[in-house]
Every structure is written in structure tokens, then in C-alpha cells.
Scaffold this active site. Sequence first.
Site, mmCIF file in Angstrom:
data_model
loop_
_atom_site.group_PDB
_atom_site.id
_atom_site.type_symbol
_atom_site.label_atom_id
_atom_site.label_comp_id
_atom_site.label_asym_id
_atom_site.label_seq_id
_atom_site.Cartn_x
_atom_site.Cartn_y
_atom_site.Cartn_z
ATOM 1 N N HIS A 178 0.871 -1.164 0.000
ATOM 2 C CA HIS A 178 0.000 0.000 0.000
ATOM 3 C C HIS A 178 0.913 1.220 0.000
ATOM 4 O O HIS A 178 1.710 1.396 0.928
ATOM 5 C CB HIS A 178 -0.928 -0.005 1.228
ATOM 6 N N GLU A 204 1.538 3.329 3.057
ATOM 7 C CA GLU A 204 2.009 2.678 4.283
ATOM 8 C C GLU A 204 3.514 2.503 4.135
ATOM 9 O O GLU A 204 3.989 1.544 3.531
ATOM 10 C CB GLU A 204 1.274 1.351 4.486
ATOM 11 N N GLU A 208 1.486 -5.493 10.545
ATOM 12 C CA GLU A 208 1.051 -4.104 10.673
ATOM 13 C C GLU A 208 1.999 -3.470 11.677
ATOM 14 O O GLU A 208 2.086 -3.921 12.817
ATOM 15 C CB GLU A 208 -0.388 -4.043 11.198
ATOM 16 N N HIS A 214 2.995 -3.787 6.397
ATOM 17 C CA HIS A 214 1.967 -2.748 6.232
ATOM 18 C C HIS A 214 1.978 -1.779 7.417
ATOM 19 O O HIS A 214 2.830 -1.875 8.297
ATOM 20 C CB HIS A 214 0.577 -3.401 6.132
HETATM 21 ZN ZN ZN Z 1 -1.818 -2.069 4.098
#
Ligand code: ZN
Length: 451
Positions: A92, A95, A312, A222
Site C-alpha cells: 500500500h 504505508e 502491521e 503494512h
Molecule cells: Zn496495508
Amino acid sequence: MLQWGGWLGALLLGQLAGHHLARASGPEFQHHRYEDMVRALFAVQSECPYISRIYSIGRSVQGRHLYVLEFSDNPGIHEALEPEFKYVGNMHGNEVLGRELLIQFSQFLCQEYTAGNERITRLVHDTRIHILPSMNPDGYEVAANQGPEFNGYLVGRGNSREQDLNRNFPDLNALMYYYEKSSGRNHHLPLPDNWEQQVEPETLAVIKWMQNYNFILSANLHGGAVVANYPFDKARDPRIRGRTTYAATADDKIFKKLARTYSYAHSWMHKGWNCGDFFEEGITNGASWYSLSKGMQDFNYLYTNCYEITLELSCDKFPPASALQREWLGNREALVSYLEQVHHGIKGMVYDENNNPIANAEISVGGVNHDVTSGVDGDYFRLLLPGTYSVTTSAPGYLPSTRSVTVGPAEAIQLHFYLKPAPKQNQNIKNQNLHGKRNHASKLPVNLGPR
Ligand code: ZN
């Protein structure tokens, strides 16, 4: 003798890293625009030319190369019994922490190897490490044009055609969940016809990359939360709205251990309370958090030998440069410890009776309904938790062979197989219409959480 992941290794790593960090200050911790990132990667390669290589797996929509930095004692070559590992960042575009951590990690591997850090030297000698700091360089530029302070939650998330790359892989879960009802195949599932036309260029490049390298372990970095997320991402029945359901793989225990390895080696992820969310031990099953289709980690598991989790790493998707050093220190040990996990379980060669390697042999473990296959050199890798297992290897035209093995907590146990030819017959019947049911692939509203 150093232990993988042992305290002694951590101690040495800490000492050497501290030494290195004392030298480096300030300007090292900055955001890297595309040109800066490319320069930084090539600088690492020229600083460590004998243990690294740069290659491109393809180009983004706007023509930016997707560069991978590889570390190995023999860059560019797969050595039998040496597992392939990958880290992917910035899928992404907005990110960005993963991208910066992976640039930093590349510099760290080079510097620590040069400094003689035993733990890093051993990792580079025994592993082939592939680092893709940015899978979505076009999205990054869109996000970076806004700058850290003004970046919205979604600006730059997709590629330049605004396609979300973590919703862009072929949906093999739908096929697998369908097969499950008839106890059918649940690994190395076939791709749909014309899949190349159905995915974005960045996704296409990554799938071809997976086809060309026998990756065993991976993480996809991410931001937007702090948690280690493991497969499956897609719920078995995504029609159940407003309710989340745990979607376990056959390797649920291994995935949990992999996720815990990262969260506990991370300075604060394991504490659970982050960004206003709570995740027990800092880990979560993807579908039990929220279900998503066509994600990359599920695809890895269902199409390849690779076990991937989604990390994350920051509440703030585009943290200010001033936060990068703290983030690096919080993630450094976790990035190393997770990588070391590729050396657990069992590995070995599959040979015929003349000692020729057999590629694509299937290795099944009793009690775990998910097979892995041998690579082109006849070598296989099977992540396993400590325990005693019955392992069966089979290949078309050969008699299956079963052996018992006890796996300990340390390095992978070597278990080789020598297959005898089967009496003639028994051709594998190929299922011609594996994708007959794919039209059921659900059309969920795209969930726009961090993953
Ligand atoms: Zn992401």
C-alpha cells in the site's frame, strides 16, 4: 556455538548494532523517494558486492522498476537445502514504514556482515534473503507528494490506477473452500485461465517472482495498526456480515508461532494495546479481525510453498522522519528473529534410485492437511513445530516413501527420501475444469482497513 534466536545471538547483535548506531546518526533516518531508495539499495550492493545482488522483478504501471535486493553467500544462485526468504514492503503506497525498515535492514545486514557479526554472517551463509522494499512505488509517490502531516488514510494506497494490490491476487480461497467439501486439494492450486489479464502489473510481477523462486517464508509489511496477522485473511463464509469468524489454515499452530515470533521480538507489538485496538499477544488471524478477499498472504499459502504473514507496524501509516529511528530499534530484532524461523522444521532432498533429484515431489506430514513440494533441485523445506511426525513423500511414477522424524526446537532436521519407481500405470489424472466454480468468487465491498 550460537543458537538461532538465542539470547547470546541477541546479545551479540545488540552490542554490534549499538556500536554501529553510535557511528551513524541523523541523516540515516529519512524517508526515501523513489530515486533515493534506488540509490540507497545500489549503495548497499556496492558496499557488499560479494554477498548481494540487485534485480528487478518488473515495472509498475508508471514504469518504475520493482527492485529486489538479495543477500546470500552466492547471490543469484539457489543452493540446494538453502531456503529462500522474502520481505515485501510498501504494497500500500501510503504505508511507508515497511519500506524504510527494509532499506534500513538491508544496510544493517551489509554492515553487520562486514563487521563480522556471527549471527548475521550465519544467516547470510545459510539463507537466500530477498528484500522488495516497495511493491507499489507509484502509490508511494502520490502519498509522499502530500507529505507525512497531510497524508490521508487512503491517498496513495492503491497503485496509479487506484487498484488495491492486496485485493488483487487470484482468489484461490474460493476454490479451496469449495474443494474442502470433497476433501480435495488444498495446496498448489491452479491459477484461473487468463489470470495475467486480471491482475495489475505489480501483482503480475510478484506472482512471476513467486513462480521463479521457491520461497519458504515471507512477511508483508503494512501500517495502520500494530499486529502480526496470519492466514487466512478470507473467511470461509464471507456472507456473514458484521460478524467475524476465525479462518484457520491446516498450519494454524505454525502460523501462530511465526506471528508470535515477530510480536514478542518487537519492542511493543506483543503488549497488545496499540492504536486504540487490543490484540492478544499482538497477533491475530486475518479473518477473525476482518475478512478480505484476494490478499497476498492467502495466495502465498494456497499457490506456493511459502508461508507468509502480514505485519502491521505503525499506527501512523506515514510517520514523520523523526519517528523512524525508534521504529527501527523497535523492529530490528523482530526482523532478524522472524527470518531465522525459516531454519526450523525439516528439510531434505528427494532423489530417485540413481540419485537424480526429483522436482515437484509432494511432502505430506501426518496430521497436517497441507503438502509442500520439492523445488527444481529436488530439495524441500517443511516448517514444523517440535514433535514427532510421520512424513510421506510421493511423486508421479514412484512409490511413496514414509519416514518418521522428531523435530526439536533448534535447526531444521535433514530428512532425505529415495523413491523407487512404481510398477507401470497410475498416471495422474489432471482435473480439466478446476475453475468451474470460480464464478462464485464473492463480490464483497472492499474493506479498507490497514491490510
Ligand atoms: Zn496495508
